[in-house]
Design a protein around this motif. Structure first.
Motif, PDB file in Angstrom:
ATOM      1  N   HIS A   5       0.845  -1.195   0.000  1.00  0.00           N
ATOM      2  CA  HIS A   5       0.000   0.000   0.000  1.00  0.00           C
ATOM      3  C   HIS A   5       0.878   1.241   0.000  1.00  0.00           C
ATOM      4  O   HIS A   5       1.888   1.292   0.708  1.00  0.00           O
ATOM      5  CB  HIS A   5      -0.893   0.018   1.246  1.00  0.00           C
ATOM      6  N   LYS A   6       0.481   2.248  -0.758  1.00  0.00           N
ATOM      7  CA  LYS A   6       1.193   3.521  -0.772  1.00  0.00           C
ATOM      8  C   LYS A   6       0.948   4.254   0.540  1.00  0.00           C
ATOM      9  O   LYS A   6      -0.179   4.280   1.037  1.00  0.00           O
ATOM     10  CB  LYS A   6       0.743   4.391  -1.944  1.00  0.00           C
ATOM     11  N   SER A  12       0.578   7.248   1.094  1.00  0.00           N
ATOM     12  CA  SER A  12      -0.390   8.346   0.941  1.00  0.00           C
ATOM     13  C   SER A  12      -1.828   7.871   0.728  1.00  0.00           C
ATOM     14  O   SER A  12      -2.763   8.676   0.755  1.00  0.00           O
ATOM     15  CB  SER A  12       0.017   9.232  -0.234  1.00  0.00           C
ATOM     16  N   ASP A  13      -2.036   6.575   0.558  1.00  0.00           N
ATOM     17  CA  ASP A  13      -3.356   6.044   0.214  1.00  0.00           C
ATOM     18  C   ASP A  13      -4.205   5.798   1.467  1.00  0.00           C
ATOM     19  O   ASP A  13      -4.405   4.670   1.898  1.00  0.00           O
ATOM     20  CB  ASP A  13      -3.211   4.752  -0.595  1.00  0.00           C
ATOM     21  N   ALA A  70      -6.987   3.125   1.467  1.00  0.00           N
ATOM     22  CA  ALA A  70      -6.644   1.706   1.251  1.00  0.00           C
ATOM     23  C   ALA A  70      -7.474   0.803   2.158  1.00  0.00           C
ATOM     24  O   ALA A  70      -8.026   1.247   3.173  1.00  0.00           O
ATOM     25  CB  ALA A  70      -5.154   1.489   1.518  1.00  0.00           C
ATOM     26  N   LEU A  89      -0.964   6.602   5.827  1.00  0.00           N
ATOM     27  CA  LEU A  89      -1.613   5.294   5.919  1.00  0.00           C
ATOM     28  C   LEU A  89      -1.040   4.448   7.051  1.00  0.00           C
ATOM     29  O   LEU A  89      -1.782   3.697   7.693  1.00  0.00           O
ATOM     30  CB  LEU A  89      -1.519   4.547   4.585  1.00  0.00           C
TER      31      LEU A  89
END
Length: 194
Positions: free
Chosen positions: A64-65, A67-68, A71, A104
């Protein structure tokens, strides 16, 4: 078939090897891993001579990024067995303690706490001042586990990998996973006669 999910976070504190080893040990246990790395963690991987973030991401089931914040792991409806942050920086710990999350990694940790799931933080930076200790107390009070990776010398480790494996294995114990390579008092090791 993977039957359990574990979120593994790696922050920018020294000791990224703990997160790398956690990914490898979870994979050996057929655990579905969800990895989230901070930007500082990517720098630490390089400075500590570890696999690049590109290589490390191949070891996770899902990446997972940072910044996401939308998610799957940012939602309480996404079931997991818990989350391990290895290593956990003081900044990351501070965000988790206050519930004021900026990415995140800390959002997913906050979700674990609100859902009453296990959250284990391998806090790596020392020494601590009173503010750090108060943040640790807060996290403990709201259900998290502070688990600095302190070497277990009773296991008589011979290599750095053995020290890391023992610490990560004990952290995984707290999340309900029994990893190979962990030496246990009274089973694998015990008192020495003098």
């Amino acid at each position: 078939m993977m039957s359990k999910r574990l979120i593994i976070g790696i922050s920018g504190a020294s000791g990224a090897l703990y997160g790398v080893r956690a990914l490898d040990m979870a994979r050996e246990l057929c655990v579905e891993t969800h990895l989230v790395l901070t930007k500082a963690a990517e720098l630490t991987l390089a400075s500590e001579g570890l696999p690049s973030s590109i290589e490390l991401k191949k070891r996770a089931t899902v990446v997972h990024k940072i910044s996401d914040v939308g998610a799957s792991i940012a939602s309480g409806s996404f079931k997991t067995s818990g989350m391990l942050i290895a290593p956990c920086s003081i900044r990351t710990m501070g965000e988790i303690a206050t519930g004021v999350t900026s990415n995140l990694l800390t959002r997913a940790a906050d979700v674990q706490l609100k859902e009453r799931r296990r959250l284990v933080l391998m806090v790596r930076e020392t020494p601590y001042h009173l503010g750090h200790i108060q943040a640790m107390a807060t996290i403990t009070q709201i259900g998290g586990i502070i688990f600095p990776p302190v070497p277990a010398f009773y296991a008589q480790p011979q290599t750095i990998d053995e020290v890391v494996t023992q610490s990560v294995g004990r952290a995984l114990d707290l999340l309900g996973f029994e990893a190979k390579g962990v030496k246990r008092w009274g089973e694998d090791v015990g008192p020495v006669e003098v």
